[in-house]
Write an enzyme that holds these catalytic residues in place. Sequence first.
Site: not given
Ligand code: IVH
Length: 673
Positions: A33, A35, A82, A121, A180, A320, A417, A432, A437
Amino acid sequence: MTQDVRKRIKQLRDEIRKHDHLYYVLNRPKISDRQYDKLFAELKALEEASPQFIIPDSPTQRVSEQPLEGFATVRHAVPMLSMDNTYNADELRAFDERVQKQLAPAGSKQAEDYDYVVELKIDGVAISLRYEEGRLVTAATRGNGEVGDDVTANVRTIKAVPLVLLGGSRIPSVLEVRGEVYIPTSAFVELNRLRTEADEPAFANPRNAAAGSLKLLDARITAARNLSFFAYATGEVSSPLAQNHYKTLQRFKELGLPVNPNIKKAKDINEVIDICLSWSQKRLKLDYQIDGMVIKINRFEQQDILGATGRAPRWCISYKFAAEQAETIVESIDVQVGKSGILTPVANLAPVQLAGTTVKRASLHNFDEMNRLDVRCGDTVVIEKAGEIIPQVLEVKKQLRPAGTTAFKVPKKCPNCGSAVAKDEDGVYVRCVNPDCLGQLKERLKYFAGKGQMDIENLGPALIEQLIDSGLVNNFADLYKLQAAQLAALERMAEKSADNVIKAIEESKTRPLWRFIAALGIRHIGGQSAQILAEYFGSLKALMDADMETLGLIDQIGPTMAESVYEYFRDQKNRSVIDQLLAAGVKPRQPRTRRSDKLAGKTIVVTGTLENFTRQQAEQAIRQAGAKASGSVSKKTDFVLAGKNPGSKLDKALKLGVKVISEKQFLKIMNTD
Ligand code: IVH
């Protein structure tokens, strides 16, 4: 000369970018760090001396000093969709069957070959980075998928995000990288610790912390949050990087973009399922939160065939993890008084196992939140560890509520109190406001004696409560007046343990000044800001006598903090306790770089690279010696401190006949009494 400077600046920038990449993207630092700081300081000094060479992509320009007025909006060239979710292996198999059907050529039941890519994810905030000719031009949040917020200034502070892509001629002229932004769990825990210390509300989970940090109007604060980034998809591209997703991720790496190391190809859905299941436990070992896995069809050609519904693509799906949740019963609700009087409702729960620990209590955060959930004594509640860290109540099972319960009422009086409470003007907190107190005093004393402050060993919470309840201690100073015999007479105390406590109290008398300042529990002043104040003022007296103007000018001490410090020391009662502390022999140690008036009234300019100081340290030393550190040379400058490679400031000093001294001479001045 100019040519040389330019060359060196370029060399330094390349070198620093290389080390940023090694450190932040590849996790494989090659230099210390120290350097790195040296390279950075040299570049900064050269740029300051020749500002005409500063370019926005320079590593020194990540943080903009100008706070934003608000966020502009950005229309995404390709919408940010999404993702559909699955929660078990059967749902993953159903997804695979749909894919198979859709990929079968017309008239055939047999799909052509396809493979998957399985990724983590990441639980953060989706961001689209737009690179044009290899340079980062915009960073935008997902927003509603079509239009997001322009958070470029904040994203530029994230060191894992390259401002310039590596790879020269092979970079498409337009490349949108999606990924992300996240906060590592360790940084999240530390951030919340600092926030709680400074009486700011803690973030409920790492995702909120990342989102909140990207929406700050002052990028300097974002820079301090240690955010990071993983790239996982493309948006608009002028020419594709590869024919499939997996190769695209490899190309990302070549361009210097951070890609999560745990990405795997899978040849069929069984492999996908194995990988997904294997992460439900392994994820606890990561230093960032993931809330599932993402499964993507690898070949772009096949992704195109599958297409998208309005909301989500059909070529990818998330799996999930079940959040670790548990059901239990609220046995009672306590109201706790914090050290600044904030009343917090806390649910006492029937003990229950959750993500590896036994949970007996859960904070309900504040009364607004408690009322929103409508938590009552006797309720069955679902609890969850937010980001696997802090237990919190997720929902109340209303159908299981016993008859005859009533809503918990926001107290009108302090439970400790009994005096009236008040709601913060613009906040959600009920406080408070009685300065005497005892509940608050107990918390203040616990904090005073705590590890991060005066660190008084053996003076634990239970003993503090006893001391206050017995009337032996009414303020911080009383601690230092205690006699061993008084302590020994308390319940559960013996001579030996009393002696140990007295010894520990004695030892705490010479804690560093910053710890003492922190221990006072001034609102909005946590350990970090206490350090800044201690370094700036060098003595308790100077801090106590500081006026608003001086406080307001200190770097990293905002107006709320400045006002809070000023008000604290205007309070006669506070001053009297401090006087008593000093009279009892408490002697907070001055920081090593003690303030002096060796250079009182002088104006000094630093130029070039110093061997023993960074620019900031030199300027701090100058200030602590009573002088002003100025950025530009004029007739009023008393002298210029010139290091290696000095720039135009030295030329100007020579022209104006201003005295120039070397680092050696400077050290001599600073080290002689
Ligand atoms: S691909 C069409 N890859 O998950 C979506 N998304 O629940 C293409 N996310 O909005 C995204 N890790 O913010 C992708 N390895 C990953 C991810 C990822 C997290 C998030 C992303 C997306 C959300 C959807």
